[in-house]
Design an enzyme around this catalytic site. Structure first.
Site, short mmCIF file in Angstrom:
data_model
loop_
_atom_site.label_atom_id
_atom_site.label_comp_id
_atom_site.label_asym_id
_atom_site.label_seq_id
_atom_site.Cartn_x
_atom_site.Cartn_y
_atom_site.Cartn_z
N PHE A 153 -4.57 2.66 -1.81
CA PHE A 153 -4.05 1.36 -1.39
C PHE A 153 -3.01 1.61 -0.30
O PHE A 153 -1.99 2.24 -0.54
CB PHE A 153 -3.41 0.57 -2.53
CG PHE A 153 -2.93 -0.78 -2.05
CD1 PHE A 153 -3.81 -1.86 -1.97
CD2 PHE A 153 -1.63 -0.97 -1.60
CE1 PHE A 153 -3.40 -3.08 -1.45
CE2 PHE A 153 -1.21 -2.19 -1.08
CZ PHE A 153 -2.10 -3.25 -1.02
N ASP A 238 1.84 8.46 2.41
CA ASP A 238 2.25 7.08 2.19
C ASP A 238 3.11 7.05 0.93
O ASP A 238 2.59 7.04 -0.19
CB ASP A 238 1.02 6.18 2.05
CG ASP A 238 1.42 4.70 1.84
OD1 ASP A 238 2.60 4.44 1.56
OD2 ASP A 238 0.52 3.84 1.93
N LYS A 267 8.80 -0.88 1.07
CA LYS A 267 9.24 -1.43 -0.22
C LYS A 267 10.74 -1.24 -0.48
O LYS A 267 11.52 -2.00 0.05
CB LYS A 267 8.35 -0.86 -1.32
CG LYS A 267 6.91 -1.42 -1.20
CD LYS A 267 6.13 -1.39 -2.49
CE LYS A 267 4.90 -2.27 -2.35
NZ LYS A 267 3.64 -1.56 -2.18
C1 PLP Z 1 2.60 -1.89 -1.13
C2 PLP Z 1 1.99 -0.71 -0.45
C3 PLP Z 1 1.60 -0.79 0.90
C4 PLP Z 1 1.67 -2.06 1.71
O1 PLP Z 1 2.96 -2.56 1.83
P1 PLP Z 1 3.16 -4.10 2.28
O2 PLP Z 1 4.65 -4.22 2.46
O3 PLP Z 1 2.65 -4.95 1.16
O4 PLP Z 1 2.40 -4.29 3.53
C5 PLP Z 1 1.10 0.36 1.49
N1 PLP Z 1 0.97 1.50 0.80
C6 PLP Z 1 1.34 1.61 -0.49
C7 PLP Z 1 1.20 2.92 -1.20
C8 PLP Z 1 1.85 0.50 -1.16
O5 PLP Z 1 2.17 0.59 -2.46
#
Ligand code: PLP
Length: 412
Positions: A153, A238, A267
Protein backbone atom coordinates in the site's frame (compact mmCIF):
# COMPACT_ATOMS: atom_id res chain seq x y z
CA UNK A 1 -31.17 7.94 -7.58
CA UNK A 2 -33.58 9.56 -5.10
CA UNK A 3 -32.35 10.73 -1.77
CA UNK A 4 -34.26 10.92 1.46
CA UNK A 5 -33.23 14.22 2.92
CA UNK A 6 -32.52 14.12 6.65
CA UNK A 7 -35.08 16.90 7.19
CA UNK A 8 -37.85 14.78 5.67
CA UNK A 9 -37.73 12.22 8.44
CA UNK A 10 -40.50 12.70 11.00
CA UNK A 11 -38.83 10.51 13.63
CA UNK A 12 -36.41 12.19 16.01
CA UNK A 13 -32.91 10.92 15.28
CA UNK A 14 -29.86 10.88 17.49
CA UNK A 15 -26.99 13.26 16.79
CA UNK A 16 -25.04 10.22 15.63
CA UNK A 17 -27.69 9.16 13.13
CA UNK A 18 -28.17 12.72 11.89
CA UNK A 19 -24.45 13.16 11.20
CA UNK A 20 -24.17 9.80 9.50
CA UNK A 21 -27.12 10.67 7.26
CA UNK A 22 -25.49 13.96 6.28
CA UNK A 23 -22.22 12.23 5.54
CA UNK A 24 -23.88 9.55 3.47
CA UNK A 25 -25.99 12.08 1.58
CA UNK A 26 -23.30 14.61 0.69
CA UNK A 27 -19.84 13.06 1.08
CA UNK A 28 -18.80 10.49 -1.53
CA UNK A 29 -18.76 6.94 -0.21
CA UNK A 30 -15.05 6.24 -0.56
CA UNK A 31 -14.91 4.89 3.01
CA UNK A 32 -17.10 2.58 5.07
CA UNK A 33 -16.75 4.12 8.56
CA UNK A 34 -17.82 2.53 11.81
CA UNK A 35 -21.01 4.11 13.13
CA UNK A 36 -19.44 6.60 15.52
CA UNK A 37 -19.25 10.38 15.08
CA UNK A 38 -16.27 11.92 16.85
CA UNK A 39 -16.14 15.50 18.03
CA UNK A 40 -13.14 15.88 20.33
CA UNK A 41 -9.98 14.12 21.39
CA UNK A 42 -7.18 14.28 23.93
CA UNK A 43 -4.19 11.99 24.05
CA UNK A 44 -5.25 8.43 23.28
CA UNK A 45 -8.94 9.14 23.85
CA UNK A 46 -11.71 10.60 21.70
CA UNK A 47 -15.29 11.61 22.49
CA UNK A 48 -18.31 11.26 20.22
CA UNK A 49 -21.27 13.60 19.72
CA UNK A 50 -23.22 11.72 22.40
CA UNK A 51 -20.47 12.25 24.96
CA UNK A 52 -19.22 8.63 24.86
CA UNK A 53 -15.45 8.13 25.17
CA UNK A 54 -13.35 5.69 23.15
CA UNK A 55 -9.74 4.55 23.23
CA UNK A 56 -8.39 5.33 19.74
CA UNK A 57 -6.49 2.21 18.67
CA UNK A 58 -6.23 3.22 15.03
CA UNK A 59 -4.59 6.59 15.72
CA UNK A 60 -5.24 7.90 12.22
CA UNK A 61 -3.36 4.96 10.67
CA UNK A 62 -0.37 6.06 12.80
CA UNK A 63 -0.66 9.74 11.85
CA UNK A 64 -1.53 10.27 15.53
CA UNK A 65 1.52 8.62 17.08
CA UNK A 66 1.69 11.54 19.54
CA UNK A 67 -2.03 11.35 20.30
CA UNK A 68 -4.78 13.91 19.84
CA UNK A 69 -3.96 17.53 20.61
CA UNK A 70 -0.45 17.01 21.97
CA UNK A 71 0.09 20.28 23.91
CA UNK A 72 3.58 20.83 22.52
CA UNK A 73 2.46 20.38 18.91
CA UNK A 74 -0.72 22.41 19.32
CA UNK A 75 1.21 25.27 20.92
CA UNK A 76 3.77 25.32 18.12
CA UNK A 77 1.03 25.15 15.46
CA UNK A 78 -0.95 27.96 17.08
CA UNK A 79 2.09 30.17 17.38
CA UNK A 80 2.94 29.63 13.71
CA UNK A 81 -0.72 30.07 12.64
CA UNK A 82 -0.62 33.62 13.94
CA UNK A 83 2.68 34.41 12.27
CA UNK A 84 2.96 32.99 8.75
CA UNK A 85 1.31 29.96 7.13
CA UNK A 86 2.00 29.99 3.41
CA UNK A 87 4.53 31.65 1.16
CA UNK A 88 4.82 29.22 -1.75
CA UNK A 89 8.32 28.11 -2.66
CA UNK A 90 8.67 31.12 -4.95
CA UNK A 91 10.21 32.71 -1.83
CA UNK A 92 12.19 31.34 1.08
CA UNK A 93 10.51 31.13 4.47
CA UNK A 94 12.18 31.02 7.88
CA UNK A 95 10.74 27.63 8.87
CA UNK A 96 11.69 25.29 6.02
CA UNK A 97 15.46 25.50 6.41
CA UNK A 98 15.55 24.50 10.09
CA UNK A 99 12.96 21.75 9.48
CA UNK A 100 14.87 20.35 6.51
CA UNK A 101 18.15 20.38 8.45
CA UNK A 102 16.60 18.66 11.49
CA UNK A 103 14.78 16.03 9.43
CA UNK A 104 17.95 15.35 7.43
CA UNK A 105 19.80 14.83 10.71
CA UNK A 106 17.08 12.53 12.07
CA UNK A 107 17.23 10.36 8.95
CA UNK A 108 21.00 10.55 8.61
CA UNK A 109 20.55 11.84 5.06
CA UNK A 110 21.93 14.99 3.45
CA UNK A 111 18.72 16.50 2.07
CA UNK A 112 14.96 16.33 2.17
CA UNK A 113 12.20 17.19 -0.29
CA UNK A 114 8.97 18.27 1.47
CA UNK A 115 5.50 17.40 0.23
CA UNK A 116 2.05 17.15 1.86
CA UNK A 117 0.35 13.76 1.59
CA UNK A 118 2.00 10.37 1.76
CA UNK A 119 1.03 9.54 -1.81
CA UNK A 120 2.75 12.71 -3.01
CA UNK A 121 5.92 11.69 -1.20
CA UNK A 122 5.78 8.25 -2.85
CA UNK A 123 5.23 9.91 -6.24
CA UNK A 124 8.23 12.12 -5.48
CA UNK A 125 10.36 9.07 -4.70
CA UNK A 126 9.28 7.44 -7.96
CA UNK A 127 10.15 10.54 -9.98
CA UNK A 128 13.50 10.97 -8.24
CA UNK A 129 14.37 7.28 -8.73
CA UNK A 130 13.52 7.40 -12.44
CA UNK A 131 15.44 10.62 -13.01
CA UNK A 132 18.41 9.25 -11.05
CA UNK A 133 18.19 6.13 -13.20
CA UNK A 134 18.45 8.09 -16.43
CA UNK A 135 20.95 10.75 -15.35
CA UNK A 136 23.21 8.83 -12.97
CA UNK A 137 22.78 5.11 -13.61
CA UNK A 138 22.51 5.53 -17.37
CA UNK A 139 19.32 3.59 -18.02
CA UNK A 140 18.14 4.21 -21.63
CA UNK A 141 15.42 6.90 -21.67
CA UNK A 142 11.87 5.58 -21.17
CA UNK A 143 13.04 2.12 -20.00
CA UNK A 144 13.29 2.53 -16.22
CA UNK A 145 11.64 -0.12 -14.07
CA UNK A 146 10.83 -0.10 -10.36
CA UNK A 147 10.28 -3.33 -8.46
CA UNK A 148 7.47 -3.20 -5.89
CA UNK A 149 5.89 -5.78 -3.62
CA UNK A 150 2.67 -7.75 -3.84
CA UNK A 151 0.29 -6.68 -1.08
CA UNK A 152 1.76 -3.18 -1.00
CA UNK A 153 0.00 0.00 0.00
CA UNK A 154 1.63 3.23 -1.16
CA UNK A 155 -1.38 5.52 -1.69
CA UNK A 156 -4.14 6.33 -4.14
CA UNK A 157 -2.81 8.24 -7.14
CA UNK A 158 -3.21 6.76 -10.62
CA UNK A 159 0.48 5.86 -10.85
CA UNK A 160 0.55 4.30 -7.38
CA UNK A 161 -2.57 2.18 -7.89
CA UNK A 162 -1.01 1.02 -11.15
CA UNK A 163 1.18 -1.35 -9.13
CA UNK A 164 -1.30 -2.18 -6.37
CA UNK A 165 -2.46 -5.79 -6.09
CA UNK A 166 -5.68 -4.74 -4.35
CA UNK A 167 -8.47 -5.31 -6.90
CA UNK A 168 -10.83 -2.82 -5.24
CA UNK A 169 -8.20 -0.08 -5.25
CA UNK A 170 -7.35 -0.55 -8.94
CA UNK A 171 -10.58 -1.53 -10.73
CA UNK A 172 -11.71 0.83 -13.50
CA UNK A 173 -8.79 3.24 -13.09
CA UNK A 174 -6.93 2.00 -16.16
CA UNK A 175 -4.91 2.71 -18.22
CA UNK A 176 -2.21 2.09 -15.66
CA UNK A 177 1.26 3.63 -15.50
CA UNK A 178 3.85 1.20 -16.90
CA UNK A 179 7.32 0.60 -15.50
CA UNK A 180 6.59 -1.45 -12.39
CA UNK A 181 7.30 -5.11 -11.63
CA UNK A 182 5.76 -6.95 -8.72
CA UNK A 183 7.32 -9.68 -6.63
CA UNK A 184 6.11 -11.55 -3.53
CA UNK A 185 6.91 -9.66 -0.32
CA UNK A 186 9.66 -11.28 1.71
CA UNK A 187 11.03 -13.39 -1.18
CA UNK A 188 14.62 -12.29 -1.83
CA UNK A 189 15.15 -14.77 -4.69
CA UNK A 190 12.10 -13.47 -6.57
CA UNK A 191 13.36 -9.93 -6.07
CA UNK A 192 16.78 -10.79 -7.41
CA UNK A 193 15.19 -12.39 -10.48
CA UNK A 194 13.10 -9.27 -11.15
CA UNK A 195 16.00 -6.81 -11.00
CA UNK A 196 17.86 -6.11 -14.26
CA UNK A 197 19.87 -3.30 -15.86
CA UNK A 198 16.70 -1.20 -16.31
CA UNK A 199 15.86 -1.30 -12.60
CA UNK A 200 16.24 2.03 -10.84
CA UNK A 201 14.61 1.24 -7.48
CA UNK A 202 13.16 -1.35 -5.19
CA UNK A 203 10.19 0.22 -3.40
CA UNK A 204 8.91 -1.47 -0.26
CA UNK A 205 7.35 -1.01 3.14
CA UNK A 206 9.69 -2.45 5.79
CA UNK A 207 6.47 -3.72 7.40
CA UNK A 208 3.33 -3.85 5.28
CA UNK A 209 0.77 -1.84 7.24
CA UNK A 210 -2.43 -1.95 5.21
CA UNK A 211 -1.50 -5.48 4.15
CA UNK A 212 -2.14 -6.54 7.76
CA UNK A 213 1.04 -5.59 9.68
CA UNK A 214 3.06 -8.11 7.69
CA UNK A 215 6.62 -8.40 9.01
CA UNK A 216 9.06 -9.82 6.44
CA UNK A 217 11.27 -12.80 7.34
CA UNK A 218 14.26 -11.96 9.55
CA UNK A 219 17.15 -10.82 7.38
CA UNK A 220 15.02 -9.89 4.38
CA UNK A 221 15.66 -6.14 4.58
CA UNK A 222 19.40 -6.89 4.79
CA UNK A 223 19.08 -9.04 1.66
CA UNK A 224 17.25 -6.23 -0.15
CA UNK A 225 19.98 -3.79 0.89
CA UNK A 226 22.74 -6.10 -0.33
CA UNK A 227 20.98 -6.75 -3.63
CA UNK A 228 20.38 -3.05 -4.22
CA UNK A 229 24.06 -2.36 -3.53
CA UNK A 230 25.31 -4.99 -5.94
CA UNK A 231 22.81 -4.13 -8.69
CA UNK A 232 23.24 -0.35 -8.37
CA UNK A 233 19.58 0.15 -7.52
CA UNK A 234 18.03 2.59 -5.03
CA UNK A 235 16.42 1.02 -1.99
CA UNK A 236 13.33 3.15 -1.32
CA UNK A 237 11.67 2.48 2.05
CA UNK A 238 8.10 3.69 2.45
CA UNK A 239 8.14 4.39 6.20
CA UNK A 240 4.99 6.52 6.06
CA UNK A 241 3.17 4.20 8.48
CA UNK A 242 6.02 2.17 9.99
CA UNK A 243 8.34 5.08 10.70
CA UNK A 244 8.61 7.79 13.36
CA UNK A 245 8.67 5.61 16.49
CA UNK A 246 5.73 3.30 15.87
CA UNK A 247 7.82 0.13 15.91
CA UNK A 248 10.02 1.11 18.85
CA UNK A 249 12.75 2.55 16.65
CA UNK A 250 12.67 5.79 14.69
CA UNK A 251 12.51 3.74 11.49
CA UNK A 252 11.36 0.15 10.99
CA UNK A 253 14.40 -0.46 8.74
CA UNK A 254 16.60 0.09 11.81
CA UNK A 255 15.42 -3.20 13.32
CA UNK A 256 17.71 -4.86 10.77
CA UNK A 257 20.31 -2.06 10.90
CA UNK A 258 19.39 -1.27 7.30
CA UNK A 259 19.67 2.24 5.87
CA UNK A 260 17.70 2.70 2.64
CA UNK A 261 18.80 5.19 -0.03
CA UNK A 262 15.49 7.00 0.21
CA UNK A 263 13.17 7.30 3.21
CA UNK A 264 9.56 8.14 2.40
CA UNK A 265 7.84 9.78 5.37
CA UNK A 266 4.38 11.14 6.09
CA UNK A 267 1.52 10.52 8.52
CA UNK A 268 3.02 11.19 11.99
CA UNK A 269 5.39 13.78 10.49
CA UNK A 270 2.41 16.15 10.64
CA UNK A 271 1.80 15.43 14.32
CA UNK A 272 -1.83 14.53 13.61
CA UNK A 273 -2.46 18.21 12.97
CA UNK A 274 -1.57 18.89 9.39
CA UNK A 275 -0.51 16.86 6.33
CA UNK A 276 3.29 16.86 6.18
CA UNK A 277 5.32 14.41 4.09
CA UNK A 278 8.84 14.29 2.73
CA UNK A 279 11.49 12.13 1.22
CA UNK A 280 15.02 12.09 2.59
CA UNK A 281 18.10 11.05 0.62
CA UNK A 282 21.71 11.98 -0.01
CA UNK A 283 22.75 14.70 -2.44
CA UNK A 284 23.89 12.29 -5.15
CA UNK A 285 20.25 11.21 -5.43
CA UNK A 286 18.23 14.34 -4.60
CA UNK A 287 20.38 16.67 -6.64
CA UNK A 288 18.80 15.28 -9.83
CA UNK A 289 15.86 17.50 -8.88
CA UNK A 290 16.31 20.96 -10.38
CA UNK A 291 14.12 24.11 -10.33
CA UNK A 292 10.86 23.50 -12.15
CA UNK A 293 11.30 19.73 -12.42
CA UNK A 294 9.11 18.98 -9.41
CA UNK A 295 7.12 20.97 -6.87
CA UNK A 296 4.07 21.64 -4.75
CA UNK A 297 2.26 24.84 -3.80
CA UNK A 298 1.87 23.73 -0.19
CA UNK A 299 4.90 21.48 0.27
CA UNK A 300 7.37 22.97 2.74
CA UNK A 301 5.03 25.76 3.84
CA UNK A 302 5.92 27.47 7.13
CA UNK A 303 3.07 25.93 9.14
CA UNK A 304 3.93 22.42 7.94
CA UNK A 305 7.62 23.00 8.54
CA UNK A 306 7.04 24.36 12.05
CA UNK A 307 4.94 21.35 13.03
CA UNK A 308 7.27 18.90 11.31
CA UNK A 309 10.27 20.38 13.07
CA UNK A 310 8.56 20.02 16.45
CA UNK A 311 7.78 16.38 15.62
CA UNK A 312 11.43 15.79 14.76
CA UNK A 313 12.50 17.40 18.05
CA UNK A 314 10.13 15.11 19.95
CA UNK A 315 11.58 12.07 18.18
CA UNK A 316 15.16 13.09 18.93
CA UNK A 317 14.77 12.36 22.64
CA UNK A 318 13.88 8.71 22.01
CA UNK A 319 11.09 8.82 24.59
CA UNK A 320 8.33 7.91 22.14
CA UNK A 321 10.37 5.04 20.71
CA UNK A 322 10.75 3.83 24.32
CA UNK A 323 6.98 4.10 24.89
CA UNK A 324 6.39 2.04 21.75
CA UNK A 325 8.73 -0.67 23.04
CA UNK A 326 7.41 -0.93 26.62
CA UNK A 327 3.73 -0.56 25.73
CA UNK A 328 4.30 -2.84 22.76
CA UNK A 329 5.74 -5.58 24.99
CA UNK A 330 2.68 -5.28 27.21
CA UNK A 331 0.34 -5.44 24.21
CA UNK A 332 2.20 -8.42 22.72
CA UNK A 333 2.00 -10.33 26.02
CA UNK A 334 -1.72 -9.64 26.34
CA UNK A 335 -2.52 -10.53 22.74
CA UNK A 336 -0.45 -13.70 22.97
CA UNK A 337 -2.96 -14.98 25.54
CA UNK A 338 -5.75 -14.67 22.98
CA UNK A 339 -4.16 -16.94 20.38
CA UNK A 340 -6.30 -20.06 20.24
CA UNK A 341 -9.26 -18.19 21.74
CA UNK A 342 -10.82 -16.67 18.63
CA UNK A 343 -7.46 -15.40 17.42
CA UNK A 344 -5.37 -17.43 14.96
CA UNK A 345 -2.18 -15.40 14.97
CA UNK A 346 -0.71 -12.15 16.22
CA UNK A 347 2.16 -10.14 14.71
CA UNK A 348 3.62 -7.25 16.66
CA UNK A 349 6.49 -4.83 16.35
CA UNK A 350 6.59 -2.02 18.89
CA UNK A 351 3.12 -0.67 19.56
CA UNK A 352 1.73 -2.07 16.32
CA UNK A 353 -0.14 -5.33 15.98
CA UNK A 354 -1.93 -7.34 13.34
CA UNK A 355 -4.45 -9.69 14.94
CA UNK A 356 -5.81 -12.46 12.70
CA UNK A 357 -9.35 -13.28 13.80
CA UNK A 358 -10.41 -16.93 13.46
CA UNK A 359 -12.80 -17.18 10.50
CA UNK A 360 -14.99 -19.52 12.58
CA UNK A 361 -15.46 -16.73 15.11
CA UNK A 362 -16.01 -13.61 13.06
CA UNK A 363 -14.59 -11.18 10.51
CA UNK A 364 -12.18 -8.32 11.13
CA UNK A 365 -14.97 -5.88 10.43
CA UNK A 366 -17.36 -7.55 12.90
CA UNK A 367 -14.72 -7.55 15.62
CA UNK A 368 -14.15 -3.81 15.09
CA UNK A 369 -17.91 -3.20 15.37
CA UNK A 370 -17.99 -5.18 18.62
CA UNK A 371 -14.91 -3.34 19.93
CA UNK A 372 -16.79 -0.09 19.35
CA UNK A 373 -19.43 -1.28 21.83
CA UNK A 374 -16.57 -1.90 24.30
CA UNK A 375 -15.28 1.68 23.88
CA UNK A 376 -12.37 0.81 21.60
CA UNK A 377 -11.83 2.16 18.08
CA UNK A 378 -9.96 -0.11 15.68
CA UNK A 379 -10.02 -0.87 11.99
CA UNK A 380 -9.65 -4.09 10.06
CA UNK A 381 -6.72 -4.18 7.66
CA UNK A 382 -7.35 -7.04 5.29
CA UNK A 383 -10.41 -9.26 5.79
CA UNK A 384 -9.57 -11.19 8.93
CA UNK A 385 -6.91 -8.90 10.35
CA UNK A 386 -7.53 -6.23 12.95
CA UNK A 387 -4.74 -3.68 13.04
CA UNK A 388 -3.98 -2.15 16.45
CA UNK A 389 -1.87 1.00 16.67
CA UNK A 390 -2.78 3.08 19.73
CA UNK A 391 -1.11 6.47 20.13
CA UNK A 392 2.32 6.14 21.75
CA UNK A 393 1.07 8.39 24.58
CA UNK A 394 -1.40 5.69 25.72
CA UNK A 395 -1.06 4.46 29.31
CA UNK A 396 -0.45 0.91 30.53
CA UNK A 397 -4.07 0.89 31.73
CA UNK A 398 -5.18 1.80 28.21
CA UNK A 399 -3.29 -1.17 26.79
CA UNK A 400 -4.82 -3.47 29.42
CA UNK A 401 -8.27 -2.11 28.57
CA UNK A 402 -7.67 -2.83 24.87
CA UNK A 403 -6.54 -6.39 25.55
CA UNK A 404 -9.48 -7.01 27.89
CA UNK A 405 -11.98 -5.64 25.35
CA UNK A 406 -10.53 -7.74 22.54
CA UNK A 407 -10.56 -10.80 24.80
CA UNK A 408 -14.25 -10.27 25.60
CA UNK A 409 -15.12 -9.73 21.93
CA UNK A 410 -13.22 -12.83 20.87
CA UNK A 411 -14.77 -14.91 23.64
CA UNK A 412 -18.03 -14.30 21.69
C1 PLP B 1 -1.01 5.90 4.36
C2 PLP B 1 0.13 5.40 3.53
C3 PLP B 1 0.45 6.02 2.31
C4 PLP B 1 -0.36 7.14 1.70
O1 PLP B 1 -0.43 8.27 2.52
P1 PLP B 1 -1.57 9.37 2.24
O2 PLP B 1 -1.21 10.49 3.17
O3 PLP B 1 -2.88 8.73 2.59
O4 PLP B 1 -1.48 9.74 0.81
C5 PLP B 1 1.55 5.54 1.62
N1 PLP B 1 2.28 4.52 2.09
C6 PLP B 1 2.00 3.91 3.26
C7 PLP B 1 2.86 2.79 3.74
C8 PLP B 1 0.90 4.32 4.01
O5 PLP B 1 0.59 3.68 5.14
Amino acid sequence: MTRTSPEASSLPVSDTEAHIELNEAYAAHNYHPLRVVLSSGEGAWVTDVEGRRYLDCLAGYSALNFGHGHPRLVARAQEQLGRLTLTSRAFYNDQLGPFARDLAQLTGKEMVLPMNSGAEAVETAIKVARKWGYLVKGVPENRATIVAMEGNFHGRTTTIVSFSTDAVATAHYAPYTPGFRLVPYGDAAALEAAVDETTVAVLLEPIQGEGGVIIPPEGYLQQVRTLCNSAGVLMVADEIQSGLARTGRTFACSHEEVVPDVYVLGKALGGGIYPVSAIAADGDVLEVITPGSHGSTFGGNPLAAAIGREVVAMLETGEYQECARTLGDRLAAGLGELVGNGVDAVRTRGLWAGVDISPELSTGRRVCEDLLDHGVLAKEAHGQTVRLAPPLVASEDDIDLLVRALGEVCAG
